[in-house]
Structures are given as C-alpha cells and as structure tokens.
Design a protein around this motif. Structure first.
Motif, short mmCIF file in Angstrom:
data_model
loop_
_atom_site.label_atom_id
_atom_site.label_comp_id
_atom_site.label_asym_id
_atom_site.label_seq_id
_atom_site.Cartn_x
_atom_site.Cartn_y
_atom_site.Cartn_z
N THR A 178 0.84 -1.20 0.00
CA THR A 178 0.00 0.00 0.00
C THR A 178 0.88 1.25 0.00
N VAL A 182 0.01 3.13 -3.42
CA VAL A 182 -0.95 4.23 -3.24
C VAL A 182 -0.26 5.58 -3.14
N VAL A 266 -10.92 5.48 1.56
CA VAL A 266 -10.89 4.53 0.43
C VAL A 266 -12.32 4.18 0.01
N GLU A 359 -6.40 7.51 -3.26
CA GLU A 359 -7.00 6.28 -3.81
C GLU A 359 -7.47 6.52 -5.25
N ARG A 362 -4.36 6.76 -7.56
CA ARG A 362 -3.63 5.50 -7.79
C ARG A 362 -4.43 4.51 -8.62
#
Ligand code: SR1
Ligand code: MG
Length: 420
Positions: A178, A182, A266, A359, A362
């Motif tokens: 992550t 991200v 998210v 989020e 990405r």
C-alpha cells in the motif's frame, strides 16, 4: 515458524479430494463426490473457489505465493492469509453480522473457508449494472464506526491493544505494498504504472506537481505513523458484497493498524469513482445523473451514519486508554468531552479526504485499476472520465482542510463529474 513444505495451490479438480475429509464441509455440503467447484477469483492476489454440494455451498479462499495480478515474478508471503483470518475474526466481533461466517482456517495451506454469500453481489459489479443498494451507506457507516472505534485506544485496554498492534505489525509486506502503490508509484515513473492512452499529459504533470507530491508524502506519513486502530486496509467496493437488504465486508488481508480516515477515505473514493464512470455505463446522461445521485447519497449516508454511530459509541463505550472520563465527565465537564470528540471527527474527515484523493489517483495512474473504468472500451471516453476523476482526486488531496462537509465534497464531485 510455520512449516509450509506441504503447501500446494488448489485447483477445481483437486479440491474435493483434498478437502473432502473435513467434517465442517461435509456437514454443510454433503458428500464430496457430489461437489461442484468453480474458481471465481477476480481480485489481484488470491484463488477463490465456490464449492456447491447437495446440502449447500461454501467459499474457499487460498493465498498464492505471488501476486496474481503480476505473476510469479512478484513473490508474496502466504502469511497474509493468517492476517486476513485474524482481522476478519476481530472485525466480525466488532460489528456482528457484517463479515462472512468463518468455517475453518488452515495456516499451512494459507486457506480460509467461509460462508458463501448468496445472492450477494460484489458491490462494484452491482454499481456497473446500475443496481441500487438502498442500505449500503447506512451499513458501511455503521461498520466503519464500530470497527474503527472498537479497535482503537478509545475503547481497548492497553495490554490487549499493544499485543494486537504487535501482532498486526507482522503484516508488513502488505503494508509496504500500500505504501508504494498508493502513495509513491502514481507520482513517479514506476515500472508497474499504467494509464489509459490520452492521459500522458496529466500523468506527467502529476509527477512534476510539487504541492500534490507533498500531499502524497503527508498522507503516506499519516498512513505509516498513525497506528490509531485496526483497519480493514483495502476497503474498496470490490471488498464489499451486498444485496438490497444486507452488506458484508470481505478480503481483509491488508489489515493493519493505521489512521481511521484510511478505511473511510478509500470507501468514499470508490463511491465517487463509480459516479465518475457512470456516463459510460448508463443509456444516457439523465440515467447517469440519476445513478450518480444514488452513489453520492450513499456517500452522504455513509459519513453521517459513521459520525452518529461513532458519537454514540464515544458516549457509551469510551472505556479504553484514551477514555478521558476522569478528565471531563467525572469533573462535571461534559463540554470538554464534546470538544475532544469533535476534534477527533474533524481529523478523521480531513484524513479521509486526503486518502480518498490518493486512492482515486492511484486507481487511474498506478498498477491496480477499477473495473468501472477498465471496462470502458471506448478509450477516448474512458480517458475523459478518468481525467475528471483525477482533477477531483487532486482537489481533495490539496484542499482536505477546506472542504467542510460531505455535502460540500459531493457537490465538488458532481461539478467535476459533469464538467464539459
Ligand atoms: C499487488 S496488489 C494490488 C492491489 O490489490 C489489492 O486489492 C490492493 O488494493 C492492492 O493495492
Ligand atoms: Mg482484496
């Protein structure tokens, strides 16, 4: 150290033979020679099988020793199945009925058997089909309030809290994924990045965008250093299954201690992205507008329900390290406690906006994209919709302290979504 020398990836043919001696499965499914098995995994990492027998059905999920989305060139620890099991057990206790029932966990095979959620649909797919899920926002808001509050220092006593923090620190490999995918890769020329043709200019502009990169570093620092509660860690709409009356959270292998705003952000980001993709999935602009209104209303309900239930838990279950009854209520200062709650919720909201921005960016410029955009065959249209979403994501990341409410954020989303 767990002995994994016997680990062997399952396949549909071998599954009845390998699992047919398990009483928990025989009870639920009936005899193994009558089982029908389908591999249905469409995520980035694991094998997922639906096993149907004369008496019922179950899901069997098995981690692979590599990332399925990339292949064997990206080896990945099987321990994520252990953390998924530990996390689902805790999340299911904190918000009962919101996760699938767990049937068994086999650590050596990195394998988890659980309730087959049917007729539930992966929420992302329900969105693409234009199905309204009227209780989704309420259920997700309650889930977020209960899991995030009950896993935090506001609620947990110090020994249990620190032991749990130490346990989930072991899920470092997934935390690292992550951190890179991200907060770093989308802002540099990372080898795994990809984007829709036509977005070269904005991808390059984002790599040279100092304020945006500073926001990415700030959000990464929050993610890495603010071990506030046990997070699901990957709460996008592919990690939620629902019917019009029920909502379940699955796929908790990215669980870790982190800031509350990460799970909230998210989740909101994926509702907003679904709205940005609508124009490609509905018959006309009017239908797209109407379904977007449902998605934005869901985001609104989610946040307002989260705030209300978190506040209720704050009043009734604030028994942990940070309780603060001794400082406020016990001294007749109810107002002080209210200020502490408001300050905390404001921090979660601002974090959520920053994480939502990350989020969105990405999912369009990084490795792992979302089906709502990926299935748009017309790449010119896809690029146009993704560009609008990127503008919105950047705005959230840079202006997270200035957007006062979910209504204001939804208004921005609708303005960007309908930008010519
Ligand atoms: C290599 S894993 C790529 C993505 O899939 C998971 O669902 C997470 O979102 C992760 O970032
Ligand atoms: Mg997943």
């Amino acid at each position: 150290m767990l002995d994994r020398t016997a680990y062997l990836a399952l396949d549909a043919e071998s599954l009845p033979h390998r699992l047919g001696g398990r009483p928990e499965l025989l009870d639920r499914l009936g005899p193994a020679d009558a089982w029908q098995v389908r591999e249905v995994g469409d995520g980035n990492l694991n094998l997922v099988f639906i096993v149907e027998g004369p008496k019922g059905s179950v899901v069997v999920k098995q981690a692979l020793p590599y990332a399925r989305v990339v292949g064997e060139s990206w080896p990945m620890s099987l321990d994520r199945a252990f953390f998924e099991h530990e996390a689902l057990s805790r999340l299911g206790t904190r918000d009962p009925g919101r996760t699938p029932e767990l049937i068994f966990f086999d650590p050596a095979q990195a394998m988890l058997a659980m309730e087959h959620l049917t007729p539930h649909k992966v929420v992302r797919r329900a969105f693409m089909a234009g199905e309204e899920l009227p209780l989704l926002g309420t259920h997700l808001g309650l889930y977020l309030a209960r899991t995030l509050f009950r896993g935090s220092d506001w609620c947990m006593p110090t020994l249990a809290r620190k032991a749990d923090l130490a346990l989930f620190a072991g899920n470092a490999e997934l935390a690292g994924i992550t951190e890179e995918l991200v907060f770093s890769d989308p802002f540099k020329a990372a080898p795994l990045n990809r984007h829709t043709p036509g977005l070269e200019d904005i991808a390059s502009a984002f790599r040279a965008d100092r304020p945006l990169k500073l926001a990415a570093v700030e959000m990464k620092a929050r993610f890495c250093t603010c071990a506030e509660t046990l997070l699901h860690g990957d709460l996008h709409t592919g990690s939620v299954m629902a019917t019009p009356t029920d909502t379940r959270v699955i796929d908790a292998e990215f669980a870790l201690y982190g800031p509350m705003g990460f799970d909230v952000g998210v989740c909101l980001a994926n509702l907003w992205m679904a709205a940005f993709a609508q124009e490609a999935h509905r018959a006309d602009a009017r239908a797209a507008g109407s379904y977007s209104a449902f998605l934005l209303a869901t985001a609104g309900t989610l946040w307002r329900t989260f705030e209300a239930d978190f506040s209720r838990l704050w009043a009734h279950e604030r028994t942990g390290i940070l309780g603060g009854f001794d400082l406020f209520e016990a001294q007749g200062d109810e107002g002080g406690a209210t200020v502490a709650l408001k300050t905390h919720l404001t921090g979660v909201w601002q974090d959520a906006l920053g994480f939502a921005g990350m989020e969105i960016i990405r999912r369009i410029l990084g490795l792992a994209h979302i089906a709502e955009f990926e299935t748009i065959a017309d790449v010119v249209l896809r690029a146009r919709l993704e560009r609008r979403a990127l503008g919105f994501g950047r705005h959230l990341a840079l202006n997270r302290w200035q957007i006062p409410s979910i209504e204001a954020a939804n208004l921005l989303a609708e303005t960007e979504r309908t930008r010519p």
